[in-house]
Design an enzyme around this catalytic site. Sequence first.
Site, PDB file in Angstrom:
ATOM      1  NE  ARG A 138      -3.795  -2.492   1.995  1.00 57.85           N
ATOM      2  CZ  ARG A 138      -3.412  -3.761   2.188  1.00 57.85           C
ATOM      3  NH1 ARG A 138      -2.193  -4.042   2.667  1.00 57.85           N
ATOM      4  NH2 ARG A 138      -4.219  -4.778   1.899  1.00 57.85           N
ATOM      5  CB  ILE A 150       3.676 -15.047   1.515  1.00 59.84           C
ATOM      6  CG1 ILE A 150       3.858 -13.991   0.406  1.00 59.84           C
ATOM      7  CG2 ILE A 150       2.308 -14.940   2.172  1.00 59.84           C
ATOM      8  CD1 ILE A 150       2.906 -14.137  -0.779  1.00 59.84           C
ATOM      9  CG  ASP A 151       9.197 -12.310   2.602  1.00 57.75           C
ATOM     10  OD1 ASP A 151       9.002 -11.078   2.665  1.00 57.75           O
ATOM     11  OD2 ASP A 151       9.524 -12.995   3.598  1.00 57.75           O
ATOM     12  CB  CYS A 174      -7.195 -36.143  -5.847  1.00 59.66           C
ATOM     13  SG  CYS A 174      -7.151 -34.364  -5.538  1.00 59.66           S
ATOM     14  CB  SER A 208       1.768  -4.174   9.361  1.00 59.27           C
ATOM     15  OG  SER A 208       0.446  -4.475   8.887  1.00 59.27           O
ATOM     16  CB  SER A 209      -0.911  -0.262   6.291  1.00 60.23           C
ATOM     17  OG  SER A 209      -1.470  -1.452   5.739  1.00 60.23           O
ATOM     18  CG  ASN A 225       4.510   1.367   9.265  1.00 62.07           C
ATOM     19  OD1 ASN A 225       4.986   0.331   8.828  1.00 62.07           O
ATOM     20  ND2 ASN A 225       3.615   2.089   8.579  1.00 62.07           N
ATOM     21  CG  HIS A 243      -1.699 -13.243   5.423  1.00 63.97           C
ATOM     22  ND1 HIS A 243      -1.482 -11.888   5.310  1.00 63.97           N
ATOM     23  CD2 HIS A 243      -2.779 -13.380   6.240  1.00 63.97           C
ATOM     24  CE1 HIS A 243      -2.415 -11.231   6.016  1.00 63.97           C
ATOM     25  NE2 HIS A 243      -3.201 -12.124   6.599  1.00 63.97           N
TER      26      HIS A 243
HETATM   27  N1  APR Z   1      10.635   1.131   6.913  1.00 62.35           N
HETATM   28  C1  APR Z   1       9.529   1.470   7.629  1.00 62.35           C
HETATM   29  N2  APR Z   1       8.263   1.270   7.170  1.00 62.35           N
HETATM   30  C2  APR Z   1       8.138   0.758   5.926  1.00 62.35           C
HETATM   31  C3  APR Z   1       9.243   0.404   5.125  1.00 62.35           C
HETATM   32  C4  APR Z   1      10.535   0.606   5.680  1.00 62.35           C
HETATM   33  N3  APR Z   1      11.638   0.276   5.018  1.00 62.35           N
HETATM   34  N4  APR Z   1       8.766  -0.085   3.949  1.00 62.35           N
HETATM   35  C5  APR Z   1       7.415  -0.022   4.015  1.00 62.35           C
HETATM   36  N5  APR Z   1       7.039   0.480   5.208  1.00 62.35           N
HETATM   37  C6  APR Z   1       5.682   0.615   5.731  1.00 62.35           C
HETATM   38  C7  APR Z   1       4.756   1.407   4.880  1.00 62.35           C
HETATM   39  O1  APR Z   1       4.710   2.746   5.354  1.00 62.35           O
HETATM   40  C8  APR Z   1       3.399   0.713   5.081  1.00 62.35           C
HETATM   41  O2  APR Z   1       2.602   1.412   6.031  1.00 62.35           O
HETATM   42  O3  APR Z   1       5.158  -0.700   5.784  1.00 62.35           O
HETATM   43  C9  APR Z   1       3.740  -0.661   5.637  1.00 62.35           C
HETATM   44  C10 APR Z   1       3.333  -1.786   4.727  1.00 62.35           C
HETATM   45  O4  APR Z   1       1.933  -1.797   4.673  1.00 62.35           O
HETATM   46  P1  APR Z   1       1.204  -2.706   3.571  1.00 62.35           P
HETATM   47  O5  APR Z   1       1.841  -2.467   2.249  1.00 62.35           O
HETATM   48  O6  APR Z   1      -0.266  -2.460   3.718  1.00 62.35           O
HETATM   49  O7  APR Z   1       1.562  -4.200   3.960  1.00 62.35           O
HETATM   50  P2  APR Z   1       0.883  -5.105   5.068  1.00 62.35           P
HETATM   51  O8  APR Z   1       0.403  -4.284   6.213  1.00 62.35           O
HETATM   52  O9  APR Z   1       1.836  -6.204   5.362  1.00 62.35           O
HETATM   53  O10 APR Z   1      -0.384  -5.720   4.297  1.00 62.35           O
HETATM   54  C11 APR Z   1      -1.164  -6.661   5.013  1.00 62.35           C
HETATM   55  O11 APR Z   1      -2.473  -7.063   3.050  1.00 62.35           O
HETATM   56  O12 APR Z   1      -2.596  -7.382   0.790  1.00 62.35           O
HETATM   57  C12 APR Z   1      -2.595  -8.022   1.996  1.00 62.35           C
HETATM   58  O13 APR Z   1      -1.987 -10.256   2.376  1.00 62.35           O
HETATM   59  C13 APR Z   1      -1.458  -8.985   2.110  1.00 62.35           C
HETATM   60  O14 APR Z   1      -0.209  -9.577   4.100  1.00 62.35           O
HETATM   61  C14 APR Z   1      -0.679  -8.491   3.319  1.00 62.35           C
HETATM   62  C15 APR Z   1      -1.715  -7.671   4.071  1.00 62.35           C
HETATM   63 ZN    ZN Z   2      -5.222 -33.663  -4.567  1.00 61.56          ZN
END
Ligand code: APR
Ligand code: ZN
Length: 256
Positions: A42, A109-110, A163, A201-202, A226, A127
Site C-alpha cells: 500500500r 509470505i516471502d 486426485c 504493517s499498515s 512504521n 498468510h
Molecule cells: N521502513 C519502515 N516502514 C516501511 C518500510 C521501511 N523500510 N517499507 C514499508 N514500510 C511501511 C509502509 O509505510 C506501510 O505502512 O510498511 C507498511 C506496509 O503496509 P502494507 O503495504 O499495507 O503491507 P501489510 O500491512 O503487510 O499488508 C497486510 O495485506 O494485501 C494483503 O496479504 C497482504 O499480508 C498483506 C496484508
Molecule cells: Zn489432490
Amino acid sequence: MTTVDDLAEARALLGDLVAGAGRAVVFTGAGVSTESGIPDFRSPGGIWSQRQPIYFDDFLADEDARLEDWHRRFEMRKLFDAATPNTAHRAIAGLVQSGIVGAVITQNIDGLHQRSGVPEDKLIELHGNATSAGCLDCGAGMSLDDAFAELEASGHAPRCFTCGGLVKARVVSFGQPMPVHEMGRAEAAARDCDLFIAAGSSLVVYPAAGFPLAARMNGATLVIVNRDATEQDQAADYVLRGTIGAIFEPLAVSAP
Ligand code: APR
Ligand code: ZN
C-alpha cells in the site's frame, strides 16, 4: 500514544523496551521486507497500486484467474529468490535466539524470517508461504518447480498428481479461510506477551491486524514501528516513525 521521530531516540526506546520485556512478540508486515527489494502493498508504487488482488472464489471458479495468480507467483518467486534477509530480519531472529521474543507473527509470505534463522516453532505465518504449493482438495504438496512445469507444458493451471484437484500456492488469498492452527498460536502469543512490536504493517487487513489490539487489551505494551501512519497508532503506547532497518540496527548488531 508517544510518537518518536528521532532515530537515536527510537533506537534507545526500542532497546529499553526490549531489555525490560519478559515475553515479547514481533508482528511483521510487508514493510519489513522492502529493504530486501520486495515491494509492499500500500505504499506509493506498491503491489496494489499496480494490480487488483485475486480473490479465492475467483481462483476456484475461473481458469483465467488461476492462470493470472500463477503468473504472479512466478514473478514474485524471482523477487523472493533474489532477496536476502535484511537488518530487521536479522535483529528479529537475534531477539528470538536470545529468548526475548517468544513468537514472530508475520503476514509476509516471502520466507525471509525462516532464512534469517527464526525457527518454525517460533514463527507464525498467518498468510501462508509462497515457497510451496498444495492441492486444495486432498492437500498433497507440489513443488513450485513442478507447478510451473505443469503450467508450461499444458498451458493450464496445475492440477494435483494424486486426485486431479486444483493446486494453489500455499498462501491465504482474500476471501480464503485463515489457517486455524496459526490463528490459535497467534491468539495465544498476543494474550501471553508483555511487549508487542508491530513492524512494517499498515494494520488494515483483519483478522491479522486484530492481534496488536488484542495484545494491548491484554496489558502488553504496544509499539508500532512504521514509516507511515497506521490505523492503530492511536491505540499504541509508542509509535516509532522511520525506516525499520535503521531503527532495528542496534538490535541486529547485538544479536547473538
Ligand atoms: N521502513 C519502515 N516502514 C516501511 C518500510 C521501511 N523500510 N517499507 C514499508 N514500510 C511501511 C509502509 O509505510 C506501510 O505502512 O510498511 C507498511 C506496509 O503496509 P502494507 O503495504 O499495507 O503491507 P501489510 O500491512 O503487510 O499488508 C497486510 O495485506 O494485501 C494483503 O496479504 C497482504 O499480508 C498483506 C496484508
Ligand atoms: Zn489432490
